[in-house]
Design a protein around this motif. Sequence first.
Motif, PDB file in Angstrom:
ATOM      1  N   CYS A 571      53.810  69.686 -23.486  1.00  0.00           N
ATOM      2  CA  CYS A 571      52.901  69.228 -24.287  1.00  0.00           C
ATOM      3  C   CYS A 571      53.669  68.029 -24.762  1.00  0.00           C
ATOM      4  CB  CYS A 571      52.485  70.404 -25.332  1.00  0.00           C
ATOM      5  SG  CYS A 571      51.929  71.693 -24.645  1.00  0.00           S
ATOM      6  N   LEU A 572      54.590  68.047 -25.053  1.00  0.00           N
ATOM      7  CA  LEU A 572      55.306  66.921 -26.482  1.00  0.00           C
ATOM      8  C   LEU A 572      55.775  65.799 -25.266  1.00  0.00           C
ATOM      9  CD1 LEU A 572      58.938  69.148 -27.274  1.00  0.00           C
ATOM     10  CD2 LEU A 572      56.802  68.414 -28.881  1.00  0.00           C
ATOM     11  N   MET A 573      55.390  65.645 -24.112  1.00  0.00           N
ATOM     12  CA  MET A 573      55.400  64.119 -23.688  1.00  0.00           C
ATOM     13  C   MET A 573      53.564  63.959 -24.129  1.00  0.00           C
ATOM     14  SD  MET A 573      56.716  64.982 -19.571  1.00  0.00           S
ATOM     15  CE  MET A 573      56.430  63.218 -19.776  1.00  0.00           C
ATOM     16  N   MET A 574      52.683  64.702 -24.023  1.00  0.00           N
ATOM     17  CA  MET A 574      51.312  64.311 -24.133  1.00  0.00           C
ATOM     18  C   MET A 574      50.847  63.698 -25.940  1.00  0.00           C
ATOM     19  SD  MET A 574      49.332  67.545 -22.474  1.00  0.00           S
ATOM     20  CE  MET A 574      49.731  68.182 -20.556  1.00  0.00           C
ATOM     21  N   VAL A 575      52.428  64.490 -27.293  1.00  0.00           N
ATOM     22  CA  VAL A 575      51.595  63.697 -28.393  1.00  0.00           C
ATOM     23  C   VAL A 575      53.107  62.866 -28.726  1.00  0.00           C
ATOM     24  CG1 VAL A 575      50.748  65.750 -28.030  1.00  0.00           C
ATOM     25  CG2 VAL A 575      52.809  66.540 -28.976  1.00  0.00           C
ATOM     26  N   ARG A 576      53.970  62.432 -27.995  1.00  0.00           N
ATOM     27  CA  ARG A 576      55.002  62.042 -28.292  1.00  0.00           C
ATOM     28  C   ARG A 576      54.859  60.868 -28.660  1.00  0.00           C
ATOM     29  NH1 ARG A 576      60.043  62.626 -27.539  1.00  0.00           N
ATOM     30  NH2 ARG A 576      59.756  64.700 -25.624  1.00  0.00           N
ATOM     31  N   ASP A 577      53.438  59.864 -27.809  1.00  0.00           N
ATOM     32  CA  ASP A 577      53.124  58.651 -28.482  1.00  0.00           C
ATOM     33  C   ASP A 577      52.563  58.604 -29.375  1.00  0.00           C
ATOM     34  OD1 ASP A 577      54.504  57.556 -25.441  1.00  0.00           O
ATOM     35  OD2 ASP A 577      52.371  57.673 -24.924  1.00  0.00           O
ATOM     36  N   ARG A 578      51.560  60.027 -29.219  1.00  0.00           N
ATOM     37  CA  ARG A 578      51.130  59.299 -30.797  1.00  0.00           C
ATOM     38  C   ARG A 578      51.770  59.508 -31.648  1.00  0.00           C
ATOM     39  NH1 ARG A 578      47.247  64.037 -31.257  1.00  0.00           N
ATOM     40  NH2 ARG A 578      46.293  63.461 -28.639  1.00  0.00           N
ATOM     41  N   ALA A 581      53.755  56.815 -32.656  1.00  0.00           N
ATOM     42  CA  ALA A 581      52.862  55.102 -33.640  1.00  0.00           C
ATOM     43  C   ALA A 581      52.329  55.986 -35.076  1.00  0.00           C
ATOM     44  CB  ALA A 581      51.003  55.082 -32.271  1.00  0.00           C
ATOM     45  N   ALA A 582      52.605  56.803 -35.791  1.00  0.00           N
ATOM     46  CA  ALA A 582      52.447  57.683 -36.742  1.00  0.00           C
ATOM     47  C   ALA A 582      53.561  57.654 -37.107  1.00  0.00           C
ATOM     48  CB  ALA A 582      51.435  59.039 -36.710  1.00  0.00           C
ATOM     49  N   GLY A 583      54.777  57.585 -36.704  1.00  0.00           N
ATOM     50  CA  GLY A 583      56.389  57.482 -37.547  1.00  0.00           C
ATOM     51  C   GLY A 583      56.519  58.720 -37.874  1.00  0.00           C
ATOM     52  N   VAL A 584      56.888  59.336 -37.574  1.00  0.00           N
ATOM     53  CA  VAL A 584      56.960  60.814 -37.151  1.00  0.00           C
ATOM     54  C   VAL A 584      57.742  61.127 -35.643  1.00  0.00           C
ATOM     55  CG1 VAL A 584      56.327  63.524 -37.139  1.00  0.00           C
ATOM     56  CG2 VAL A 584      54.418  61.693 -38.170  1.00  0.00           C
ATOM     57  N   ALA A 585      58.895  61.809 -36.210  1.00  0.00           N
ATOM     58  CA  ALA A 585      60.063  62.094 -35.843  1.00  0.00           C
ATOM     59  C   ALA A 585      59.621  63.639 -35.138  1.00  0.00           C
ATOM     60  CB  ALA A 585      61.005  61.891 -36.696  1.00  0.00           C
ATOM     61  N   ILE A 586      59.669  64.066 -33.719  1.00  0.00           N
ATOM     62  CA  ILE A 586      59.750  65.980 -33.324  1.00  0.00           C
ATOM     63  C   ILE A 586      61.092  66.130 -32.619  1.00  0.00           C
ATOM     64  CG2 ILE A 586      58.730  66.798 -31.595  1.00  0.00           C
ATOM     65  CD1 ILE A 586      56.060  65.488 -31.524  1.00  0.00           C
ATOM     66  N   ASP A 587      61.745  66.873 -33.655  1.00  0.00           N
ATOM     67  CA  ASP A 587      63.287  67.874 -32.587  1.00  0.00           C
ATOM     68  C   ASP A 587      62.508  69.208 -31.759  1.00  0.00           C
ATOM     69  OD1 ASP A 587      63.845  65.780 -34.263  1.00  0.00           O
ATOM     70  OD2 ASP A 587      64.565  67.859 -36.406  1.00  0.00           O
ATOM     71  N   ASN A 588      63.565  68.949 -31.018  1.00  0.00           N
ATOM     72  CA  ASN A 588      62.437  70.035 -29.840  1.00  0.00           C
ATOM     73  C   ASN A 588      63.866  71.275 -30.150  1.00  0.00           C
ATOM     74  OD1 ASN A 588      61.540  71.756 -27.812  1.00  0.00           O
ATOM     75  ND2 ASN A 588      61.834  69.912 -26.459  1.00  0.00           N
ATOM     76  N   PHE A 618      48.574  65.622 -39.477  1.00  0.00           N
ATOM     77  CA  PHE A 618      48.398  65.855 -40.770  1.00  0.00           C
ATOM     78  C   PHE A 618      50.110  65.873 -41.774  1.00  0.00           C
ATOM     79  CE2 PHE A 618      45.217  68.889 -39.251  1.00  0.00           C
ATOM     80  CZ  PHE A 618      44.103  68.681 -40.275  1.00  0.00           C
ATOM     81  N   THR A 619      50.794  64.810 -40.459  1.00  0.00           N
ATOM     82  CA  THR A 619      51.809  64.484 -41.332  1.00  0.00           C
ATOM     83  C   THR A 619      51.886  63.048 -41.219  1.00  0.00           C
ATOM     84  OG1 THR A 619      53.078  66.592 -40.207  1.00  0.00           O
ATOM     85  CG2 THR A 619      54.154  65.207 -41.365  1.00  0.00           C
ATOM     86  N   PRO A 620      52.132  62.631 -42.624  1.00  0.00           N
ATOM     87  CA  PRO A 620      52.638  61.452 -43.296  1.00  0.00           C
ATOM     88  C   PRO A 620      53.838  60.484 -42.341  1.00  0.00           C
ATOM     89  CG  PRO A 620      51.923  62.698 -45.028  1.00  0.00           C
ATOM     90  CD  PRO A 620      52.824  64.051 -43.777  1.00  0.00           C
ATOM     91  N   GLY A 621      53.752  59.324 -42.069  1.00  0.00           N
ATOM     92  CA  GLY A 621      54.410  58.530 -41.828  1.00  0.00           C
ATOM     93  C   GLY A 621      55.934  59.173 -42.492  1.00  0.00           C
ATOM     94  N   GLY A 622      56.893  58.889 -41.220  1.00  0.00           N
ATOM     95  CA  GLY A 622      58.802  59.415 -42.121  1.00  0.00           C
ATOM     96  C   GLY A 622      58.686  60.627 -41.923  1.00  0.00           C
ATOM     97  N   GLY A 623      57.570  61.774 -41.623  1.00  0.00           N
ATOM     98  CA  GLY A 623      57.871  63.062 -41.537  1.00  0.00           C
ATOM     99  C   GLY A 623      58.219  63.457 -40.247  1.00  0.00           C
ATOM    100  N   ARG A 624      58.348  65.074 -39.869  1.00  0.00           N
ATOM    101  CA  ARG A 624      59.033  65.612 -38.850  1.00  0.00           C
ATOM    102  C   ARG A 624      58.940  66.864 -39.256  1.00  0.00           C
ATOM    103  NH1 ARG A 624      64.367  65.018 -37.157  1.00  0.00           N
ATOM    104  NH2 ARG A 624      65.083  62.971 -38.493  1.00  0.00           N
ATOM    105  N   ILE A 625      58.553  66.503 -37.351  1.00  0.00           N
ATOM    106  CA  ILE A 625      58.341  68.786 -36.771  1.00  0.00           C
ATOM    107  C   ILE A 625      59.399  68.598 -36.071  1.00  0.00           C
ATOM    108  CG2 ILE A 625      56.236  69.347 -35.504  1.00  0.00           C
ATOM    109  CD1 ILE A 625      54.835  66.812 -36.229  1.00  0.00           C
ATOM    110  N   THR A 626      59.325  70.277 -36.816  1.00  0.00           N
ATOM    111  CA  THR A 626      60.558  70.975 -35.924  1.00  0.00           C
ATOM    112  C   THR A 626      59.547  71.812 -35.043  1.00  0.00           C
ATOM    113  OG1 THR A 626      62.102  70.130 -37.297  1.00  0.00           O
ATOM    114  CG2 THR A 626      62.208  72.383 -35.785  1.00  0.00           C
ATOM    115  N   ILE A 627      60.435  72.903 -33.559  1.00  0.00           N
ATOM    116  CA  ILE A 627      59.264  73.301 -32.397  1.00  0.00           C
ATOM    117  C   ILE A 627      60.695  74.009 -32.082  1.00  0.00           C
ATOM    118  CG2 ILE A 627      59.533  71.730 -30.559  1.00  0.00           C
ATOM    119  CD1 ILE A 627      57.118  73.284 -30.090  1.00  0.00           C
ATOM    120  N   ALA A 628      60.521  75.505 -32.853  1.00  0.00           N
ATOM    121  CA  ALA A 628      61.560  76.225 -32.434  1.00  0.00           C
ATOM    122  C   ALA A 628      61.186  77.685 -31.298  1.00  0.00           C
ATOM    123  CB  ALA A 628      62.645  76.705 -33.607  1.00  0.00           C
TER     124      ALA A 628
END
Length: 738
Positions: A571-578, A581-588, A618-628
């Motif tokens: 799932c992360l591979m599907m949304v990583r490019d998006r 592009a939005a400037g949002v970091a993802i922590d897996n 819904f996360t602005p650029g410079g934001g962060r997403i964490t999945i645990a």
Amino acid sequence: MPDPGSACPPPPCSTAGPARTLYSRLGSMRFLMTTSGLAFILVVNALIGYGILQGRREALDAGERATRDLARMLESQTLRTAFAVDLLLRDLSFALDTYPDGARRDSPPIRDHLRERRDSFAELADLVVVGSDGFALNHSAEAPLPTVALSDRAYFTGPRDGAGQGLFIGAAISSRVRTGTRVIPFSRRWIGNDGGFRGVLVAMVDPTRLAAPLESRDIDRKGSVALALADGTILLERPRDHREPGRLTDWPAVWHALAEHDEATLRDTVPDLGRAPGSGTDSLVSVRRVQGYPFVIVATLPVDAALAEWRRDTGAWAAIGIVMTIAIALLTAFVVRQHARREEDQARLARASRRIRGILDSMLDAVVTFDGAGRIVTLNRAAEMMFGVAECRMIGQPVEALIPGARDGASDRDLIALRRDGHAFPVGFTVSDLRLGAGPGTAAGAPPRDEPRIHVGVIRDMTRRKQQEAELIASKTQAELANRAKSEFLANMSHELRTPLNAIIGFAEVLDSEFFGAMNDRQKSCVTDIHDSGRHLLDIVNAVLDMSKLDSGRFTLCEEAVEAHEAVGQCLMMVRDRAAAAGVAIDNGVMGAAATLWVDRRAFKQVILNLLSNAVKFTPGGGRITIAAATEGNGDFVLTVADTGIGIPPEFIADLFEPFRQAENAANRRYEGTGLGLSISKNFVDLHGGTLTCRSVPGTGTAMTVRLPADRVVEGPSAMGGPCSPADLSPVSAGGSP
């Protein structure tokens, strides 16, 4: 509908006024009880008073009888003594005439004879023979003959001067023989054989011996008796007060009574004869004249003595009367009080009955009470209006006349009732027992012994409710039909739309690969837009199709063992490019040893993808997403997707998982979407028996948490079987358990 109240005749009119009020008060039970108690007290006291008065009268009558008996006793004793003395003097006269020494002075034989006769007569104190010259010839005393002349003595002059030869009785005199004693002289003329006067024979009678039989009559303590001559000279008094006796002529009442009658009983004040006439004691007096002898007898009894026992009895009866008066008064007061309490209780019961009746009449539901035999006892006003019949006409009638089958079956059911005009209508009929309280030995819930069993039926007209139910059923049927048509339409349309969309997407990809020739930049941009729009429309169609299947309950789970970290990575591979592009970091934070889950792979990945897509969106650029992800102590699997985005308003949280719903604010309306992602995700999680929850703070971020039960966590693919085949597919209800 006829007025049920007019079916019964009205009560008769009552007239009010002072007379009626007075009559009602006089006729009240409390007044009657009080009057009866007072009357009983008066009767008891009247009887006691009458008995007291009657006892006084009887006591006075008994006193009068006692005085008469006393007088008669003294009369009898006096007559016996006088007769015996008279006979003795006659015999003595004959003996003196017979003896040669009869006329000789101080003759021993004569003296012995006199002593012998004296001793044989207890009442005699002395016998004296007086010669014609007035000197004593012989006497029975041991003392010497007196030497003085006795010619001046009344007992000598009386017989000497009297013409007759009868017994002469003189006034009491002091004895010359017995000093200090008084005697009553009884004398008789002594006539010789030649008829000449030879002297006087005198018998001195001891008055104490004459009154001896009277001593047993308690004269000293209760009354007195007197013996007097016909001229009023008192010879004897008992009790004696050691003074000279007076005369009966000083007692006018007695003297007048003797002048008129030989025997009389009167009530008078006894005078102190000889000293203070007119002063004395109120007494009962009995007077008698002795026939044949010059004696008068007077017996007295003080009224106080006659009434002594009566006074004691009066005190006792008065005490009894007081006690009975108090007892009757207390008993009457107690009975009146008890009756007053009973009237108060009845008044309270009447008020309670009126209150209960008012409550029943104010109820909108009809209420009917009936006994164990099914006979109607009461109807309230609502029942009268419902059935169109008055209560008074239905009392005693069977309840089946209103509701056929009312006593059959359950106590809460729907029945058909009949109005007075024969019209039938549906009703709800609920029956319960009226419990009046259980007495000793009564089982719980059972009516008291000797109490009739009463049932209370509550009747509700169900006509409108039945109509509403029919309307609701019709509306529900129409809604179900419309929903089924919508679902079928969506499913058919989704299938119909996916075919051309797949063709459009495929041809767009072919053109983008420049298989048919090179394209300029503008053409390539248009092909890219066609491809992206087609892909977006296909996603919408797939979401609508999934939602339609979920709503219709036809979505089936194809369950298999899925590694949680693999699904998250894909799932992360599907949304990583998006996200990039939005400037949002993802922590897996989901590692390879997180968990192996028994889930539908596509549905599970769809849930994670939807959550990640929303977080990126819904996360602005410079934001962060964490999945645990983690497995808790109870075995549940928990996966959390948290972001630092715009957050969700609190008022929208309740509608967050509803389909086609998005928060209505200016901050998020610029984002595209159908509002089906979270609703589909929630349904997928529910099908697996898990929960999807949200915590969000506006302006800070949102955390979405997926929780799967412990029975979805397995050791590996071999623990619960391999991937499912089409033959293994089976519908799963919204509860979602394998």
